[in-house]
Design an enzyme around this catalytic site. Structure first.
Site, short mmCIF file in Angstrom:
data_model
loop_
_atom_site.label_atom_id
_atom_site.label_comp_id
_atom_site.label_asym_id
_atom_site.label_seq_id
_atom_site.Cartn_x
_atom_site.Cartn_y
_atom_site.Cartn_z
N GLU A 1 22.43 26.47 60.38
CA GLU A 1 21.54 26.51 61.27
C GLU A 1 21.79 26.06 62.56
OE1 GLU A 1 18.65 26.89 62.26
OE2 GLU A 1 17.02 25.53 61.90
N ASP A 2 21.07 26.27 63.73
CA ASP A 2 21.63 25.84 64.94
C ASP A 2 21.47 24.51 65.25
OD1 ASP A 2 18.69 26.15 65.06
OD2 ASP A 2 18.62 27.19 67.17
N ASP B 1 16.44 18.95 64.71
CA ASP B 1 15.75 18.33 65.80
C ASP B 1 14.72 17.37 64.81
OD1 ASP B 1 15.06 17.47 68.31
OD2 ASP B 1 13.40 18.99 68.20
N THR B 2 13.69 17.56 64.77
CA THR B 2 12.83 16.47 64.05
C THR B 2 13.15 16.65 62.63
OG1 THR B 2 11.10 18.43 63.50
CG2 THR B 2 11.03 16.89 65.46
N THR C 1 11.73 21.75 60.00
CA THR C 1 12.03 23.13 59.72
C THR C 1 12.94 23.14 58.27
OG1 THR C 1 11.81 23.80 61.94
CG2 THR C 1 12.57 25.38 60.32
N LYS D 1 20.29 16.13 66.36
CA LYS D 1 19.97 15.04 67.56
C LYS D 1 19.28 14.01 66.44
CE LYS D 1 18.01 18.22 70.90
NZ LYS D 1 16.71 18.55 71.52
#
Ligand code: IMP
Length: 172
Positions: free
Chosen positions: A95-96, A99-100, A103, A127
């Protein structure tokens, strides 16, 4: 608009080799199904796979999360699925960015149901300040602060994926 270099090409490539060496050690004697998550992970996946020494079957998939983000499963849409059977395979998702975490947590739940021999996650970026849905990242290139980043596969409105480095997008 300006782009500040946040993680240089050299730093990325050095880290990619380190991660691949770790993956080679962990999967020694096994076959690996690498699943790149499109579009963001295409460059990371392409660089990483060049350093993988165990036999690899390469697949891609595309997914997007939706809904209010309060559920950690069930709210992911598969836009493009892997063509091959995952049952009994050692699957490594690439995965790139987490974030939250919505996904990936949704996707991992969904793929577990396909009974792979193992399912692990390799992410370029994480993050921690933004996380809402805990995701176990087995291989992580860089943990970053809460910046909107572009380049090395990551986009802003579909642009900048081609940059060989990770930059911070600035609207000035
Ligand atoms: P999550 O479900 O909130 O973890 O979202 C993950 C997806 O949001 C990633 O796969 C990216 O496509 C996108 N995304 C999150 N943060 C960034 C960023 O800083 N730059 C570019 N895309 C991002």
């Amino acid at each position: 608009m300006a782009v500040d270099v946040f993680v240089s090409e050299e730093k990325i490539q050095k880290r990619v080799v380190e991660l691949a060496e770790q993956i080679n050690r962990d999967y020694a004697g096994k076959e690996l199904m690498i699943v790149g998550i499109l579009n963001g992970a295409f460059m990371f996946c392409a660089d990483l796979i060049r350093h993988i020494k165990v036999p690899v079957q390469l697949e891609f998939m595309s997914a997007s999360s939706y809904g209010d983000g309060t559920e950690s499963s069930g709210n992911v849409k598969i836009n493009m699925d892997v063509k091959k059977e995952m049952t009994g395979k050692h699957v490594l998702l690439i995965e790139d960015i987490v974030d939250t975490g919505l996904t990936l947590s949704s996707l991992m739940h969904l793929l577990e149901k396909r009974n792979p021999a193992s399912l692990k996650l390799c992410s370029l970026l994480y993050k921690p300040a933004r996380i809402k849905h805990q995701v176990k990242i087995d291989y992580l290139a860089f943990e970053i602060e809460d910046h909107f980043v572009i380049g090395y596969g990551l986009d802003y409105a579909g642009a900048y994926r081609e940059l060989p480095y990770i930059g911070i997008y600035k609207n000035d």
